[in-house]
Design an enzyme around this catalytic site. Structure first.
Site, PDB file in Angstrom:
ATOM      1  N   GLY A 196       0.714  -1.083   0.323  1.00 20.77           N
ATOM      2  CA  GLY A 196       0.036   0.035  -0.280  1.00 20.77           C
ATOM      3  C   GLY A 196       1.233   1.479   0.152  1.00 20.77           C
ATOM      4  O   GLY A 196       2.264   1.061  -0.358  1.00 20.77           O
ATOM      5  N   ALA A 232       2.042   2.581   2.503  1.00 22.41           N
ATOM      6  CA  ALA A 232       3.646   3.065   3.697  1.00 22.41           C
ATOM      7  C   ALA A 232       4.567   1.874   2.585  1.00 22.41           C
ATOM      8  O   ALA A 232       5.776   2.048   2.924  1.00 22.41           O
ATOM      9  CB  ALA A 232       2.673   2.699   4.797  1.00 22.41           C
ATOM     10  N   HIS A 278     -16.478   6.775  11.464  1.00 21.99           N
ATOM     11  CA  HIS A 278     -16.452   7.480  10.159  1.00 21.99           C
ATOM     12  C   HIS A 278     -17.752   8.195   9.531  1.00 21.99           C
ATOM     13  O   HIS A 278     -18.802   7.350   9.741  1.00 21.99           O
ATOM     14  CB  HIS A 278     -15.816   7.246   8.371  1.00 21.99           C
ATOM     15  N   SER A 280     -17.209  10.435   0.675  1.00 21.88           N
ATOM     16  CA  SER A 280     -15.422  11.488   1.097  1.00 21.88           C
ATOM     17  C   SER A 280     -16.213  12.659   2.056  1.00 21.88           C
ATOM     18  O   SER A 280     -17.330  13.042   2.341  1.00 21.88           O
ATOM     19  CB  SER A 280     -14.629  11.723  -0.055  1.00 21.88           C
ATOM     20  N   ARG A 323     -14.243  13.675  12.813  1.00 19.86           N
ATOM     21  CA  ARG A 323     -15.871  12.058  12.861  1.00 19.86           C
ATOM     22  C   ARG A 323     -15.967  12.129  13.761  1.00 19.86           C
ATOM     23  O   ARG A 323     -17.173  11.291  13.656  1.00 19.86           O
ATOM     24  CB  ARG A 323     -14.556  11.277  11.949  1.00 19.86           C
ATOM     25  N   HIS A 378     -14.569   2.927  10.056  1.00 25.20           N
ATOM     26  CA  HIS A 378     -13.465   3.196   9.080  1.00 25.20           C
ATOM     27  C   HIS A 378     -12.304   3.078   9.674  1.00 25.20           C
ATOM     28  O   HIS A 378     -11.332   2.566   8.150  1.00 25.20           O
ATOM     29  CB  HIS A 378     -13.367   4.481   8.399  1.00 25.20           C
ATOM     30  N   LEU A 412      -2.643   8.672   4.644  1.00 24.87           N
ATOM     31  CA  LEU A 412      -2.481   8.978   3.801  1.00 24.87           C
ATOM     32  C   LEU A 412      -1.200   9.372   3.739  1.00 24.87           C
ATOM     33  O   LEU A 412      -0.056   8.858   2.855  1.00 24.87           O
ATOM     34  CB  LEU A 412      -2.703   9.485   2.398  1.00 24.87           C
TER      35      LEU A 412
END
Ligand code: FAD
Lengths: 257, 645
Positions: free
Chosen positions: B44, B46, B268, B286, B333, B408, B448
């Site tokens: 991914g 990372a 989320h 989103s 959130r 999430h 991210l």
């Protein structure tokens, strides 16, 4: 809420080396809100409980973005709904009593591994061959020092949306992967950062494309029609122009380092 | 194994901690790098970033993922954006402010030094991604565009339509591909790590299963990096990709790596509500939608089944704007999720009745469509609107979206020190798989950032420090420890395949487990509920081992076997999550203990007793792990009541 009863003819093939055939299953109680894959999940749970081998298919994000899923449904890659991956295809688009034929992608370059699962590693090898911008990590210039006109960024993003699912190959009568390659070439090629390697990139990727036994593009346009992300065939024309130019101005292909 | 929790975080002025640390750590000379083999599990953001960077530096890297291609790692699904303190908007952003927002957003349960470093390297990430050709959104002048995300009063989120994760991952994947072609990285796709190999107390390799042929193999190296993502899938219904799992980090836990803050789960607020029992996942809308979408429910329960377009302005309750005027719809959130749950619990939810309750609130774009016009809204959110329409059959340009909170992201994970090393020497953990940086709640657009920070800019410095300062004797695949691990994995598969009274496939158990966790360890937790879960989970686990049914043989592609192995691990992790949630007698971030709330229903932290990272050590008995505490010192910011009013 209406429940559907469907007859499924599914391609079953135990492994790459064994012959496959269609098997027929009955899916009753299909809820219209289910996704196509959820419908298969339910069939599979029934198969397991009955002591049978469940249908192998690929999937992961189930949000239409990872590109893992994909099967040919009644002759159409990803099924009847335009611009939709199989995981985002919902059963409300089918009718009670319908018969469905479900098959894997068919292409020499994508050998079947089991049932609906095919080997798409050829795509990775095409990217490995040059589908990138060579930049060292940690020493990139300040981001805003590379200005990209909004229109170019948008256009690059249109091409960059390719999810690498392989539907374009499955739809093409020649099993060509030109739409996939063109999308990558286009994504990087319209950006200023992509210019230095632009011509090498297109040559390397197309040489690898051919080495993987994908067919050639003869402008059928089926790829665009099947693409869940609506990548335009105009990218193929643009790639061809780049390729022509590349052969004129960069006749020697240096080894990638 | 005795454990000493040493975070190795430098002290002194926070602004210079990372540069001073970098100056002090050891390096490996270029000519020696190719002598070192490194295993990276995960491709991914990372894992791909780390493998590409280490490969480029000259190490020999083996990278593994279970998907057919690294490009399909779960990171691909991230939609909204990535933060960076570039201050391009000239709206008073800074490294300091990003640091502060992240610490506060995490409810003061993260390590200061790590978070500051994250904010610092966030600048380089955007430079790197742009250089790789990530087509971020641009202004007309060609400069990068930004938008805002929850928990911040500045506009610092970079995005590529609603596909930011996809574009960042493709950037990292392409960097990885380049190294694969050069030969510094060997990629093993469709290969799952099933155990860790430890030799002389050090992580020296992994056992893998080839998911096509079923072949088990031992791979050895000088060190192992786990970038295997989060474990939100333990809840069955979550926004995670179906394959996301906890296997790698749970096996590491069993080998002595401490597991930190397992109960911290992010819920989320903007997901598409569940529609039925057969459902396999929940889809995220989103958070960026809350920039322009307004969240409301009817004031009166009588209006809940009416067409929302017919409900007059004065009959609507814009509850986020009402309760949190300073941040409005852009509160973090955890706050937004709890507020949505509260109005649904009051009987003012919308959408279909599920078990007697309507679980949904409106996210309405009518104002935005009037203000900006159809084209502008489509440009900003088009693909998300399309996704919503595909799933629900409703057109969000016409009727408001319905949203509800869903599991999430997991802030818990393997405990790591400042060098990203776990308590097992030579075992590193990066990205969502580790616990660092987000505390009890993650702000949007920062996962991210963390994955790429770890992979591009932190691990490539700290991992060589380990190689340069450790004695690593050569080992081979036939080492007795490697062979022992291999045999254990073999035995584990045999056990899964030969349950005494096989009845159900893995999904059956997974759904049951998810239900227990969501009920008792979800958005609201109580001591009574958690104790109940701690009774139910071991019972379900016993039932699993006696009734799990796998019908295909293990020498072929066998998704049932893959899932069953993952569910077996989730059944162990679930217990640890509940133990952790029960011990933490406070509310913070995503961990809301109903016993600890203010009269207005806000989370009540207990800094005096719980300002620490809870790091659990496997004791040999799943029910009695040993708790280690890493105290959190706040030298640069003073923990305050978290208010977004
Ligand atoms: C729908 C959605 C939207 C999101 N949007 C945002 C956003 O807008 N902004 C943001 O900052 N964050 C967002 N996130 C969070 C973010 O995407 C993730 O936290 C992040 O991408 C995790 O990256 P990772 O590299 O740690 O792990 P992943 O991307 O999950 O990668 C895990 C890797 O490990 C491999 N792996 C796992 N287990 C094994 C094993 N046992 N053996 C071999 N390989 C294994 C997998 O194959 C994969 O390659 C979103 C998440 C979701 C679910």
């Amino acid at each position: 809420m209406s429940l559907l009863r469907l007859t499924l003819h599914v391609w079953r093939q135990a492994s790459a080396n064994e012959p496959g055939s269609f098997q027929t299953y009955q899916a009753n109680n299909v809820n219209e809100h289910m996704s196509f894959l959820e419908m298969l999940d339910v069939v599979n749970e029934e198969l397991i409980e009955a002591g049978q081998d469940p249908i192998a298919f690929e999937h992961d994000c189930r949000e239409g973005i990872c590109g893992a899923c994909g099967m040919v449904i009644n002759g159409v890659p990803h099924g009847p709904q335009r611009a939709t991956t199989t995981c985002q295809l919902h059963m409300r688009h089918f009718t009670d009593g319908q018969e469905l034929w479900i098959e894997p992608w068919r292409a020499r370059a994508f050998p079947v591994l089991k049932d609906l699962v095919v080997d798409r590693s050829a795509f990775d090898r095409i990217i490995d061959a040059g589908g990138f911008i060579s930049v060292r990590t940690g020493s990139a210039p300040e981001a805003n020092s590379t200005r990209v006109p909004k229109h170019d960024a948008e256009s690059s993003m249109d091409a960059a949306s390719c999810i690498g699912c392989g539907a374009c190959v499955a739809a093409c009568p020649n099993a060509s992967a030109h739409l996939f390659v063109a999308a990558k070439v286009g994504h990087l090629g319209v950006l200023p950062q992509g210019q230095p390697e632009r011509h090498d990139r297109v040559r390397r990727m197309l040489i690898q494309h051919d080495a993987e036994v994908f067919g050639n593009c003869t402008n059928h346009g089926e790829c665009e029609a099947a693409c869940p992300k609506e990548i335009s065939v105009n990218w193929i024309a643009r790639m061809n122009r780049d390729f022509l130019k590349a052969n004129l101005i960069a006749p020697k292909l240096p080894k990638n380092t | 194994m005795t454990v000493r929790l040493d975070a190795k975080a430098p002290n002194g002025p926070i602004e210079t901690r990372w540069s001073r640390h970098k100056a002090a750590i050891k390096m490996v000379a270029p000519s020696n790098r190719r002598k070192h083999e490194i295993i990276v599990v995960g491709s991914g953001l990372a894992g791909a970033a780390a493998a590409a960077s280490l490969g480029e530096m000259g190490y020999q890297v083996k990278c593994f993922c279970f998907q057919d291609s690294p490009r399909r790692a779960h990171s691909i699904a991230a939609q909204g954006g990535i933060n960076s303190a570039k201050n391009y908007q000239n709206d008073n952003d800074s490294i300091w402010r990003l640091f502060y927002d992240t610490i506060k957003g995490g409810d003061f349960r993260a390590r200061e030094a790590n978070v500051y470093r994250l904010a610092e390297v966030s600048l380089d990430i955007i430079d790197q991604a742009v250089a790789q050709g990530v087509p971020f959104a641009r202004e007309y002048g060609g400069h990068l565009a930004n938008r805002s995300f929850g928990g911040a009063q500045v506009s610092r989120t970079f995005y590529a339509r609603g596909q930011t994760g996809q574009q960042l991952l493709l950037g990292a994947y392409q960097a990885l591909s380049r190294q694969i072609d050069i030969g510094t990285v060997r990629m093993f796709s469709r290969t799952e790590m099933l155990d860790l190999i430890r030799i002389d107390q050090k992580a020296r390799g992994i056992v893998t299963r080839d998911l096509v042929t079923g072949r088990l193999e031992a791979h050895v190296a000088d060190c192992v990096v786990l970038g295997t993502g989060g474990y939100g899938n333990v809840f069955y219904l979550s926004t995670n990709a179906k394959g996301s799992n906890c296997t790698a980090i749970l096996r590491a836990y069993r080998h002595g790596a401490l597991f930190a803050n397992p109960c911290y789960t992010q819920i989320h607020p903007t997901c598409i509500p569940q529609s039925g029992e057969y459902q396999s996942k929940l889809t995220l809308m989103s958070e960026s939608l809350r920039n322009d979408g307004r969240v409301w429910v009817p004031k009166s329960p009588e209006d809940c089944d009416k067409d929302p377009r017919l409900i007059q302005e004065e009959a609507r309750d814009y509850f986020l704007e009402r309760k949190y005027p300073a941040f409005g719809n852009l509160v973090p959130r955890d706050i937004a999720s709890r507020a949505a749950k509260a109005v649904c619990d009051e009987g003012r939810g919308v959408g279909p009745l599920i078990n007697g309750q309507r679980r949904g609130v409106y996210l309405d774009f009518a104002d935005a469509l009037r203000r900006l016009g159809h084209t502008a809204v489509e440009e900003r959110y088009g693909n998300l609107f399309q996704m919503y329409e595909r799933i629900t059959g409703e057109d969000p340009y016409e009727v408001p979206m319905r949203i509800y909170p869903a599991v999430h992201y997991t802030m818990g994970g393997l405990w790591v020190d400042y060098n990203l090393m776990t308590t097992v020497e030579g075992l590193f953990s990066i990205g969502e798989a580790n616990f660092s940086d987000h505390g009890a709640n993650r702000l949007g657009a920062s996962a991210l950032m963390q994955g790429l920070a770890d992979g591009y800019f932190i691990l490539p410095y700290t991992l060589p420090n380990y190689l340069a300062s450790s004695e690593l004797r050569p080992v081979a695949e036939d080492h007795p420890e490697a062979q022992r691990a291999l045999q254990e994995v073999q035995a584990g598969i045999h056990k899964l395949m030969s349950a005494p009274s096989p009845k159900y496939g893995p999904d059956w158990f997974h759904r049951k487990l998810g239900h227990i966790l969501w009920e008792h360890c979800g958005m609201g937790r109580t001591a009574t509920g958690l104790r109940q879960a701690l009774k139910e989970i071991p019972t379900l686990r016993d039932q699993f081992w006696s009734e799990i049914k796998i019908t295909t043989d293990p020498q072929h592609i066998n998704p049932t076997l893959e899932k069953a192995g993952r569910v077996a691990d989730f059944l162990e992790l679930a217990e640890l999550m509940c133990i952790d949630a029960l011990h933490r007698e406070e509310s913070c971030g995503g961990h809301f203990r109903e016993e600890h709330q203010s009269p207005e229903g806000e989370a009540k932290r207990n800094d005096a007793s719980f300002s620490y990272v809870a790091a659990w050590q496997y004791s040999g008995n799943l029910a009695y792990p040993t708790l280690h505490r890493e105290p959190l010192a706040f030298e640069s910011v003073t923990p305050s009541k978290r208010s977004y009013k």
